[in-house]
Scaffold this active site. Sequence first.
Site, PDB file in Angstrom:
ATOM      1  N   ARG A  80      33.579  -6.946   4.648  1.00 16.99           N
ATOM      2  CA  ARG A  80      34.736  -6.893   3.741  1.00 16.99           C
ATOM      3  C   ARG A  80      35.159  -8.321   3.438  1.00 16.99           C
ATOM      4  O   ARG A  80      34.650  -9.259   4.032  1.00 16.99           O
ATOM      5  CB  ARG A  80      35.891  -6.179   4.441  1.00 16.99           C
ATOM      6  CG  ARG A  80      36.215  -6.856   5.773  1.00 16.99           C
ATOM      7  CD  ARG A  80      37.492  -6.372   6.418  1.00 16.99           C
ATOM      8  NE  ARG A  80      37.835  -7.226   7.539  1.00 16.99           N
ATOM      9  CZ  ARG A  80      37.542  -6.981   8.807  1.00 16.99           C
ATOM     10  NH1 ARG A  80      36.879  -5.879   9.129  1.00 16.99           N
ATOM     11  NH2 ARG A  80      37.890  -7.817   9.763  1.00 16.99           N
ATOM     12  N   LYS A 115      28.059  -0.286  15.643  1.00 10.55           N
ATOM     13  CA  LYS A 115      27.782  -1.494  16.435  1.00 10.55           C
ATOM     14  C   LYS A 115      26.538  -1.366  17.303  1.00 10.55           C
ATOM     15  O   LYS A 115      25.793  -2.333  17.469  1.00 10.55           O
ATOM     16  CB  LYS A 115      29.000  -1.828  17.274  1.00 10.55           C
ATOM     17  CG  LYS A 115      30.068  -2.251  16.313  1.00 10.55           C
ATOM     18  CD  LYS A 115      31.259  -2.918  16.808  1.00 10.55           C
ATOM     19  CE  LYS A 115      32.079  -3.193  15.573  1.00 10.55           C
ATOM     20  NZ  LYS A 115      33.471  -2.864  15.697  1.00 10.55           N
ATOM     21  N   GLU A 134      28.886  -4.996  28.345  1.00 10.15           N
ATOM     22  CA  GLU A 134      28.142  -6.250  28.172  1.00 10.15           C
ATOM     23  C   GLU A 134      28.757  -7.335  29.028  1.00 10.15           C
ATOM     24  O   GLU A 134      29.843  -7.182  29.578  1.00 10.15           O
ATOM     25  CB  GLU A 134      28.126  -6.657  26.690  1.00 10.15           C
ATOM     26  CG  GLU A 134      29.495  -6.956  26.140  1.00 10.15           C
ATOM     27  CD  GLU A 134      29.467  -7.248  24.642  1.00 10.15           C
ATOM     28  OE1 GLU A 134      28.605  -6.737  23.915  1.00 10.15           O
ATOM     29  OE2 GLU A 134      30.348  -8.004  24.202  1.00 10.15           O
TER      30      GLU A 134
END
Lengths: 508, 165
Positions: A298, A122, A206
């Site tokens: 996916r 990430k 964040e």
Amino acid sequence: MGEGTKMIKKVLIANRGEIAVRVIRTCKELDIKTVAVYSTIDKESLHTQIADESVCIGNPPAVESYLNMDLLIETAKKTGVDAIHPGYGFLAENSQFAKKCESAGIIFVGPNSKALALVGDKVECRKTMQKHNIPLIPGMQSIGGNIKEFKEMAKKVGYPVLIKAALGGGGKGMRIVKNEKELERAVAAGRREAKSAFGNESVYLEKYIEKPRHIEFQVLADNFGNVIHIFERECSIQRRYQKIIEETPSTALNDKLRKKMGETAKKIIKTTGYTNAGTVEFLLDKNKNFYFLEVNARIQVEHPITELVTGVDLVKQQFLIASGEKLTLKQEDIFQRGHSIEARIYAEDTESDFLPCPGKIHLLKEPQGPGIRVDSGIYSGWEVPTHYDPILSKLIVWGENREVAIKRIEQALKNYIILGIKTPIPFLIDIVRHPQFVKGETYTNFISQNMEDWKPNRELLDTALIAGAIHLQTRLPSVGQGMPQRVISQEVAKSSSPWLELGDWSNT
Amino acid sequence: MEHRFIHSGETYKVTIEPKENSHEVTIDDKQPLQVEVVSAFTNSLSLLINGKIKTVYLAEDKQKKYLSIDGNYFELELEKGRTAKRGRVGLKEGNVVCSPMPGSVVKIFVSEGNEVKEGQVLTIVEAMKMENELKSPIKGKVKKVNFSEGEQVDALQPIVELEAL
């Protein structure tokens, strides 16, 4: 089928449950032979029984079976498959596994290992996005170091802030922090949780977006640089950071915003060199600003709603792309028609904080009717094992508009009978009936805002007691509506074949 | 007849009195309810309760009953001790043989005083063009036969009453 490409002929499905069943269904339509793999406890599972071949790959714990990469590759070679479809979960987003497949000359039905590695990390992914001016939630560019760093960044973006695990998912390691006083403890707790869940304690910070909606875009990318999006799914209804109801189209998007987000999703996919089916997740704030969250590399649990409004079989597209086909679908050919909603059916106890509760399914009766689809991995008489994700099935409906779809899913849920284990069906019914849901006021805090004190309705308890007593007192033949629809195992077949089910009745 | 169920830790007493075409059901000390059984099978019951129809799906496992009604889910536990001495739940209870559906009595093979074996066919009921052999749930003696051949029978009306031997 294009010139020179060779369609996959035989595939191993490295998964279990409803998604394995779902993949096998498309394989049958495409004349692809299937190999199911199962752990010892899954011998009687549905996926094991509907494939062309089934191979036992080990003990119940996933690390000894569904996560055993070398054994899976060895099984793939032994059974002579061209490809492995990973489903979702387990090894679906494991770039090391994709790489192992590539080196073994087996097609991994999913993204290429390089792109998978990039979107899987990430922090790395965020850096790449920033370089390409993709909107991101303000926060740290990399893993946070000492607490001072966290404090400074929190001050810069403003409270509340969110602590997230670098390798996270499913809400593990995530902490909302309202002020500086709570920060140090939250970082420590997030690290501990990340360590135990992912084996890596890295966390970052964040800005926390209040009243956000979760909007994601389905994308398809072939190996020739062609990328299309297949519109959005809104997945704001979540419990424990996990989706339980998804719908498309989203009530929050207009055509202009939809187009802008779709184009951004395509750009993200192109910059990462991503191939095959994928999903780009965004958060949409109350002022309709959107921020990139992550790429889900996916087939998603909620993919059927996209299929119902666009008519595209996403698993089929996965196989075509993996076979080396060029995308034949063009962006301008894809339309949204009507509205679709999915509700996830888990083996869990809503009243006990959604705790998984496995057990034996004594009776299954699935809803039927126009616009109703059930993707399921269960049958009457089957025992839900304790070792895996408690998802049992998904109920997906289509209606010509949102109002119709809501009514339809409510009725379908009421006619979805699963006896013997607790499921969220009563809870799901109350969500889709909730005035805020009906209005389209769906934010990721929907459940904590509207359903926090939910208790099951007891109005029909007297009816249940009456029925229980009458049932006790009467000798009843095994006939009728309660007939299980999927009868697979021998033992169950005996007690519920439609003909045996008729008991001592004979035609006159 | 009285039954006791436990639901979410609370015990409920349910009393059933058979009436001519229905049952009078009393829960604890509440007002009795008129309950007509429209149809009854192992996994589903259709009940007319004070004029309103309710379809109930149910399954059982040892001391537990699982029920689904209009999207509501219930787990009822039979109070221990009371049911244990009665043997297998749902079969021997009451020692009566009933038709699961309204129909007509085609044949009656026994009369009062006859000794019957477990599993012996006692009567045949026809409903919806199907014949159903109703067998004795127990080894016993026929106490009473309430119908004769050719008569109409409602769902759950006792046709043959038995006495355990």
